[in-house]
Write an enzyme that holds these catalytic residues in place. Sequence first.
Site, PDB file in Angstrom:
ATOM      1  NE  ARG A   2      -2.116   0.519   3.923  1.00 41.53           N
ATOM      2  CZ  ARG A   2      -2.007   1.215   5.057  1.00 41.53           C
ATOM      3  NH1 ARG A   2      -2.242   2.485   5.077  1.00 41.53           N
ATOM      4  NH2 ARG A   2      -1.637   0.612   6.146  1.00 41.53           N
ATOM      5  NE  ARG A   6       0.311   7.812   1.352  1.00 41.63           N
ATOM      6  CZ  ARG A   6      -0.355   8.029   2.476  1.00 41.63           C
ATOM      7  NH1 ARG A   6      -1.297   8.938   2.540  1.00 41.63           N
ATOM      8  NH2 ARG A   6      -0.060   7.327   3.538  1.00 41.63           N
ATOM      9  NE  ARG A  15      -4.756  10.880  -6.369  1.00 39.75           N
ATOM     10  CZ  ARG A  15      -4.833  10.652  -5.060  1.00 39.75           C
ATOM     11  NH1 ARG A  15      -4.098   9.708  -4.518  1.00 39.75           N
ATOM     12  NH2 ARG A  15      -5.645  11.346  -4.288  1.00 39.75           N
ATOM     13  CG  ASP A  51      -7.877   1.386  -0.871  1.00 39.90           C
ATOM     14  OD1 ASP A  51      -6.760   1.695  -0.430  1.00 39.90           O
ATOM     15  OD2 ASP A  51      -8.808   1.009  -0.131  1.00 39.90           O
ATOM     16  CE1 TYR A 126     -10.117   0.916   6.886  1.00 39.47           C
ATOM     17  CE2 TYR A 126      -9.751  -1.249   5.937  1.00 39.47           C
ATOM     18  CZ  TYR A 126      -9.258  -0.093   6.506  1.00 39.47           C
ATOM     19  OH  TYR A 126      -7.911   0.059   6.695  1.00 39.47           O
TER      20      TYR A 126
HETATM   21  O1  1CP Z   1      -1.512  -1.532   3.732  1.00 39.75           O
HETATM   22  C1  1CP Z   1      -2.079  -2.611   3.879  1.00 39.75           C
HETATM   23  O2  1CP Z   1      -2.235  -3.164   4.957  1.00 39.75           O
HETATM   24  C2  1CP Z   1      -2.585  -3.274   2.619  1.00 39.75           C
HETATM   25  C3  1CP Z   1      -4.058  -3.407   2.512  1.00 39.75           C
HETATM   26  C4  1CP Z   1      -4.775  -2.095   2.374  1.00 39.75           C
HETATM   27  C5  1CP Z   1      -5.485  -1.400   3.371  1.00 39.75           C
HETATM   28  C6  1CP Z   1      -5.644  -1.774   4.814  1.00 39.75           C
HETATM   29  C7  1CP Z   1      -4.889  -1.359   1.173  1.00 39.75           C
HETATM   30  C8  1CP Z   1      -4.290  -1.791  -0.103  1.00 39.75           C
HETATM   31  N1  1CP Z   1      -5.716  -0.293   1.413  1.00 39.75           N
HETATM   32  C9  1CP Z   1      -6.085  -0.267   2.742  1.00 39.75           C
HETATM   33  C10 1CP Z   1      -6.980   0.734   3.359  1.00 39.75           C
HETATM   34  C11 1CP Z   1      -6.432   2.101   3.229  1.00 39.75           C
HETATM   35  N2  1CP Z   1      -6.468   2.827   2.065  1.00 39.75           N
HETATM   36  C12 1CP Z   1      -5.743   2.848   4.198  1.00 39.75           C
HETATM   37  C13 1CP Z   1      -5.450   2.400   5.629  1.00 39.75           C
HETATM   38  C14 1CP Z   1      -6.315   3.059   6.641  1.00 39.75           C
HETATM   39  C15 1CP Z   1      -6.203   2.366   7.991  1.00 39.75           C
HETATM   40  O3  1CP Z   1      -5.166   2.518   8.644  1.00 39.75           O
HETATM   41  O4  1CP Z   1      -7.161   1.658   8.362  1.00 39.75           O
HETATM   42  C16 1CP Z   1      -5.384   4.071   3.601  1.00 39.75           C
HETATM   43  C17 1CP Z   1      -4.655   5.217   4.225  1.00 39.75           C
HETATM   44  C18 1CP Z   1      -5.838   4.020   2.243  1.00 39.75           C
HETATM   45  C19 1CP Z   1      -5.671   5.056   1.192  1.00 39.75           C
HETATM   46  C20 1CP Z   1      -4.730   4.706   0.117  1.00 39.75           C
HETATM   47  N3  1CP Z   1      -4.762   3.528  -0.636  1.00 39.75           N
HETATM   48  C21 1CP Z   1      -3.695   5.512  -0.401  1.00 39.75           C
HETATM   49  C22 1CP Z   1      -3.345   6.885   0.087  1.00 39.75           C
HETATM   50  C23 1CP Z   1      -4.334   7.895  -0.368  1.00 39.75           C
HETATM   51  C24 1CP Z   1      -3.826   8.843  -1.403  1.00 39.75           C
HETATM   52  O5  1CP Z   1      -4.595   9.784  -1.673  1.00 39.75           O
HETATM   53  O6  1CP Z   1      -2.726   8.711  -1.954  1.00 39.75           O
HETATM   54  C25 1CP Z   1      -3.106   4.815  -1.475  1.00 39.75           C
HETATM   55  C26 1CP Z   1      -2.006   5.290  -2.378  1.00 39.75           C
HETATM   56  C27 1CP Z   1      -3.784   3.554  -1.589  1.00 39.75           C
HETATM   57  C28 1CP Z   1      -3.505   2.513  -2.618  1.00 39.75           C
HETATM   58  C29 1CP Z   1      -3.447   1.095  -2.209  1.00 39.75           C
HETATM   59  N4  1CP Z   1      -4.099   0.540  -1.117  1.00 39.75           N
HETATM   60  C30 1CP Z   1      -3.796  -0.791  -1.063  1.00 39.75           C
HETATM   61  C31 1CP Z   1      -2.951  -1.122  -2.162  1.00 39.75           C
HETATM   62  C32 1CP Z   1      -2.371  -2.493  -2.455  1.00 39.75           C
HETATM   63  C33 1CP Z   1      -2.774   0.052  -2.890  1.00 39.75           C
HETATM   64  C34 1CP Z   1      -2.104   0.196  -4.252  1.00 39.75           C
HETATM   65  C35 1CP Z   1      -0.656   0.035  -4.310  1.00 39.75           C
HETATM   66  C36 1CP Z   1       0.091   1.243  -3.832  1.00 39.75           C
HETATM   67  O7  1CP Z   1      -0.314   2.391  -4.119  1.00 39.75           O
HETATM   68  O8  1CP Z   1       1.093   1.042  -3.196  1.00 39.75           O
END
Ligand code: 1CP
Length: 315
Positions: A2, A6, A15, A51, A126
């Site tokens: 994840r 960023r 973005r 996501d 969630y």
């Molecule tokens: O990190 C992990 O544990 C992997 C599983 C997971 C989880 C728990 C993903 C995969 N998304 C999430 C929920 C989520 N989404 C959170 C966690 C909140 C919490 O603590 O409960 C957050 C902060 C997000 C938002 C998010 N998803 C961002 C940031 C937002 C932004 O505007 O940039 C990003 C870049 C993602 C993308 C994402 N989420 C998950 C994956 C595999 C990916 C894509 C790959 C990557 O970008 O690295």
Amino acid sequence: MRQAGRSLPEYLKVREGIGMLESCMDADLVTEITLQPVRRYGVDAAIFFSDIVLPLKAVGVDLDIKPGVGPVVASPVRTLADVEAIPDLTPEHVPFISQAVRQLVAELGATPLIGFAGAPFTVASYLVEGGPSKEHAKTKAMMFGAPDVWAALMDKIAQIAAAYLRIQVEAGASAVQLFDSWAGALTPADYRASVMPYSERVLAAAGGLGVPRIHFGVGTTNLLGLMGDAGADVVGVDWRTPLEQAIPLVGDHVVQGNLDPTLVFAPTEVMTARAAEIIEAGRAAKGHIFNLGHGVIPSTNPDQLKALTEFVHGY
Ligand code: 1CP
């Protein structure tokens, strides 16, 4: 992992002014963002930019991903009627996903694309809490106190996750990762009884498509054996569990992991010395995929990740 993108200036640039979910639904933007870390670091695989809550949004659940917070659900799921209001996922809900995967596979050439989905427990958290949670108290209260609602909800999410993985694989993804990030909140007995059967169903469906399956969670020392038994080929280990301890627990599975993501803030020699220890420890496993032990921290210096990738490739 994840948020890999960023820390990249080129990610922040594309973005600008575009919401997270909006970006995930634009096939060209998904393609560009997924390729960015591959171009910059030369990593061995790409992780699809999306996501774990995207498929819920696609079927019509009212949710948003709030900057600095994460996924937020407008009307949390509490009753059987709430569960029944969530439609099953079909390819028509996510045409932009199939399109982005096809474009990526064409661009990536020999570099494999990893598709992913959220596992039922983590996605349920969630939906039931309404947002990020430390204790998952409402979720576990449903699991303990309303088993019929729980079963219906887990069934629903398992259907959505299996369909979402199938769509990605049929469009060309060559491996899948099931993220059960918050499963570490469960005892092994509760995981086995109330969560594992649903994750097993998702992993079995992906197995039927003939691609390797990676199963990852955080704080899952107690669950690593079960997470392998759930039908994974690879068990992801977060940075808190040393591989020496994890490998006997995962048994006959490949391990993935697990450098502490804060080590990229240490001097390069300190970071690479720890990476070498992890590679050496990984030799005891059936196979080892080097990775960070959880997501990239947004303030990470991309040059350090470049140095890390080069070090691991050279070692
Ligand atoms: O990190 C992990 O544990 C992997 C599983 C997971 C989880 C728990 C993903 C995969 N998304 C999430 C929920 C989520 N989404 C959170 C966690 C909140 C919490 O603590 O409960 C957050 C902060 C997000 C938002 C998010 N998803 C961002 C940031 C937002 C932004 O505007 O940039 C990003 C870049 C993602 C993308 C994402 N989420 C998950 C994956 C595999 C990916 C894509 C790959 C990557 O970008 O690295």
